[in-house]
Design a protein around this motif. Sequence first.
Motif, PDB file in Angstrom:
ATOM      1  N   GLY A  25     -31.746 -22.716   9.570  1.00 50.87           N
ATOM      2  CA  GLY A  25     -31.554 -22.104  10.745  1.00 50.87           C
ATOM      3  C   GLY A  25     -30.862 -20.899  10.666  1.00 50.87           C
ATOM      4  N   MET A  26     -29.792 -20.865   9.798  1.00 51.75           N
ATOM      5  CA  MET A  26     -29.018 -19.447   9.747  1.00 51.75           C
ATOM      6  C   MET A  26     -30.008 -18.322   8.836  1.00 51.75           C
ATOM      7  SD  MET A  26     -25.300 -21.011   8.784  1.00 51.75           S
ATOM      8  CE  MET A  26     -25.577 -22.307   7.510  1.00 51.75           C
ATOM      9  N   ALA A  27     -30.706 -19.070   8.061  1.00 54.27           N
ATOM     10  CA  ALA A  27     -31.457 -18.066   7.382  1.00 54.27           C
ATOM     11  C   ALA A  27     -32.603 -17.393   8.287  1.00 54.27           C
ATOM     12  CB  ALA A  27     -32.376 -18.684   6.112  1.00 54.27           C
ATOM     13  N   VAL A  28     -33.175 -18.372   9.010  1.00 57.17           N
ATOM     14  CA  VAL A  28     -34.289 -17.731   9.984  1.00 57.17           C
ATOM     15  C   VAL A  28     -33.506 -16.701  11.050  1.00 57.17           C
ATOM     16  CG1 VAL A  28     -35.829 -18.350  11.810  1.00 57.17           C
ATOM     17  CG2 VAL A  28     -35.593 -19.777   9.562  1.00 57.17           C
ATOM     18  N   GLU A  29     -32.557 -17.217  11.650  1.00 56.61           N
ATOM     19  CA  GLU A  29     -31.938 -16.410  12.420  1.00 56.61           C
ATOM     20  C   GLU A  29     -31.375 -14.733  11.964  1.00 56.61           C
ATOM     21  OE1 GLU A  29     -31.654 -16.316  15.829  1.00 56.61           O
ATOM     22  OE2 GLU A  29     -32.741 -18.091  16.012  1.00 56.61           O
ATOM     23  N   LEU A  30     -30.983 -14.831  10.816  1.00 52.76           N
ATOM     24  CA  LEU A  30     -30.624 -13.403  10.036  1.00 52.76           C
ATOM     25  C   LEU A  30     -31.871 -12.733   9.849  1.00 52.76           C
ATOM     26  CD1 LEU A  30     -28.041 -15.061   7.310  1.00 52.76           C
ATOM     27  CD2 LEU A  30     -27.582 -13.279   9.021  1.00 52.76           C
ATOM     28  N   GLY A  31     -33.061 -13.358   9.481  1.00 52.13           N
ATOM     29  CA  GLY A  31     -34.368 -12.798   9.398  1.00 52.13           C
ATOM     30  C   GLY A  31     -34.566 -12.220  10.637  1.00 52.13           C
ATOM     31  N   ALA A  32     -34.490 -12.931  11.523  1.00 51.88           N
ATOM     32  CA  ALA A  32     -34.985 -12.570  13.241  1.00 51.88           C
ATOM     33  C   ALA A  32     -34.154 -11.126  13.460  1.00 51.88           C
ATOM     34  CB  ALA A  32     -34.751 -13.632  14.065  1.00 51.88           C
ATOM     35  N   ALA A  33     -32.771 -11.030  12.871  1.00 56.06           N
ATOM     36  CA  ALA A  33     -32.011  -9.917  13.205  1.00 56.06           C
ATOM     37  C   ALA A  33     -32.376  -8.896  12.430  1.00 56.06           C
ATOM     38  CB  ALA A  33     -30.602 -10.312  12.994  1.00 56.06           C
ATOM     39  N   GLY A  34     -33.505  -8.937  11.469  1.00 55.27           N
ATOM     40  CA  GLY A  34     -33.927  -7.954  10.438  1.00 55.27           C
ATOM     41  C   GLY A  34     -33.400  -7.819   9.106  1.00 55.27           C
ATOM     42  N   ALA A  35     -32.462  -9.052   8.708  1.00 54.64           N
ATOM     43  CA  ALA A  35     -32.180  -8.915   7.442  1.00 54.64           C
ATOM     44  C   ALA A  35     -33.306  -9.303   6.185  1.00 54.64           C
ATOM     45  CB  ALA A  35     -30.778  -9.803   7.240  1.00 54.64           C
ATOM     46  N   THR A  36     -32.819  -8.784   4.999  1.00 52.61           N
ATOM     47  CA  THR A  36     -33.501  -9.396   3.854  1.00 52.61           C
ATOM     48  C   THR A  36     -32.534 -10.613   3.448  1.00 52.61           C
ATOM     49  OG1 THR A  36     -34.508  -7.547   2.881  1.00 52.61           O
ATOM     50  CG2 THR A  36     -33.956  -9.050   1.389  1.00 52.61           C
ATOM     51  N   VAL A  37     -33.246 -11.695   3.263  1.00 45.64           N
ATOM     52  CA  VAL A  37     -32.348 -12.812   3.137  1.00 45.64           C
ATOM     53  C   VAL A  37     -32.910 -13.653   1.939  1.00 45.64           C
ATOM     54  CG1 VAL A  37     -31.628 -15.060   4.206  1.00 45.64           C
ATOM     55  CG2 VAL A  37     -32.358 -13.231   5.755  1.00 45.64           C
ATOM     56  N   TYR A  38     -31.852 -13.795   0.956  1.00 49.76           N
ATOM     57  CA  TYR A  38     -32.066 -14.753  -0.381  1.00 49.76           C
ATOM     58  C   TYR A  38     -31.718 -16.190   0.307  1.00 49.76           C
ATOM     59  CZ  TYR A  38     -32.700 -10.371  -3.285  1.00 49.76           C
ATOM     60  OH  TYR A  38     -33.234  -9.684  -4.028  1.00 49.76           O
ATOM     61  N   VAL A  39     -32.834 -17.045  -0.142  1.00 57.39           N
ATOM     62  CA  VAL A  39     -32.520 -18.461   0.232  1.00 57.39           C
ATOM     63  C   VAL A  39     -32.698 -19.140  -0.912  1.00 57.39           C
ATOM     64  CG1 VAL A  39     -33.245 -18.071   2.657  1.00 57.39           C
ATOM     65  CG2 VAL A  39     -35.225 -18.827   0.944  1.00 57.39           C
ATOM     66  N   GLY A  68     -39.204 -11.868  11.420  1.00 56.42           N
ATOM     67  CA  GLY A  68     -39.044 -10.286  11.189  1.00 56.42           C
ATOM     68  C   GLY A  68     -38.155  -9.870  10.106  1.00 56.42           C
ATOM     69  N   GLY A  69     -37.746 -10.743   9.316  1.00 57.11           N
ATOM     70  CA  GLY A  69     -36.988 -10.224   8.140  1.00 57.11           C
ATOM     71  C   GLY A  69     -37.776 -10.207   6.913  1.00 57.11           C
ATOM     72  N   ARG A  70     -36.990 -10.476   5.822  1.00 56.82           N
ATOM     73  CA  ARG A  70     -37.801 -10.356   4.516  1.00 56.82           C
ATOM     74  C   ARG A  70     -37.063 -11.692   3.828  1.00 56.82           C
ATOM     75  NH1 ARG A  70     -37.204  -7.002  -1.038  1.00 56.82           N
ATOM     76  NH2 ARG A  70     -38.758  -8.090  -2.101  1.00 56.82           N
ATOM     77  N   GLY A  71     -37.841 -12.790   3.524  1.00 61.98           N
ATOM     78  CA  GLY A  71     -37.436 -14.149   2.949  1.00 61.98           C
ATOM     79  C   GLY A  71     -37.615 -14.050   1.646  1.00 61.98           C
ATOM     80  N   ILE A  72     -36.532 -14.273   0.557  1.00 65.74           N
ATOM     81  CA  ILE A  72     -36.955 -14.368  -0.826  1.00 65.74           C
ATOM     82  C   ILE A  72     -36.355 -15.534  -1.257  1.00 65.74           C
ATOM     83  CG2 ILE A  72     -36.365 -13.367  -3.035  1.00 65.74           C
ATOM     84  CD1 ILE A  72     -36.016 -10.551  -1.577  1.00 65.74           C
TER      85      ILE A  72
END
Length: 308
Positions: A25-39, A68-72
């Motif tokens: 949930g935290m990763a997805v919301e960070l992505g929705a705010a436009g962040a690049t997120v390493y999971v 909306g972000g970039r998930g890695i």
Amino acid sequence: MSTVDNQLSGAVALVTGATRGAGRGMAVELGAAGATVYVTGRTTRDSRSPVGRAETIEDTAELVTKAGGRGIAVRCDHTDPGDVAKLAARITAEQDGRLDVLVNDTWGADQWIEWAKPLWEHDLDNGLRALRNGLETHLITLHTILPLLVRRGRGLVCEITDGDDMFNARYRGSMFFDIVKVAITRLGKTLDEELSPHGVTSVSLTPGYLRSEAMLEGRGVTEENWRDAVADDPWFGISETPRYIGRAVVALAADPDVRRWAGQSLSSGQLAKHYGFTDIDGSRPQCSAFFADACFGDKKDANPDDYR
């Protein structure tokens, strides 16, 4: 109110333990705010962790990108300092050393906690495995990842635990569980002593009654019909989705005055009241307030709907 699009555009975040639940949930919301997120996590499409569930880090990364972000996705065993060192090196190489947000959310030890047993009757090996998975992973990650934030002289660290100061002032039903969750809350406080001179803010953060994948499955419901489970567990009515704590993390990360919270023990509901965000259904669950009245106070017949 949902996450504001692109308020974290250009930011780089790391969410450990992001395979499922609050981490996802935290990763997805960070992505929705436009962040690049390493999971990170141990369950991939090729292999499962001892937890044995089907959710994978690749699934989470795809959800981050869809939001909306970039998930890695990076397979990482946070009990292994070598694995975490490789993760730090990869972020450094791919992001030119930039890391803005560290969400430290490893756990994966539910299967080793034996409830309602005194310490001397609890299986010692299981208890020590829970300590290693739930606490040592946080320390290993901090030791290895914090230099990325310190070098930049800015950033946010969220130590994810279970329970705010009200809950963690009481025995949590298992010595090993209690030690892990209280210690992580303490990490959020003590880290501030070491990080504040370097411009980095640390907090501890807890969800309320979380409607994780496992919680929904155990009650035989889905997110769409979760209220059907309230008949068997009326207190389930105060529950919240994993996205709610995700919006709390985003609100902190986007706040130019985030230092106001430094070292504090925070909850998703507390931050929702302050910042004005809601859960995905538009409600604003106040789990701590409900349990303060219904569990620890004198309002045993409190209605969860009155706290949403």
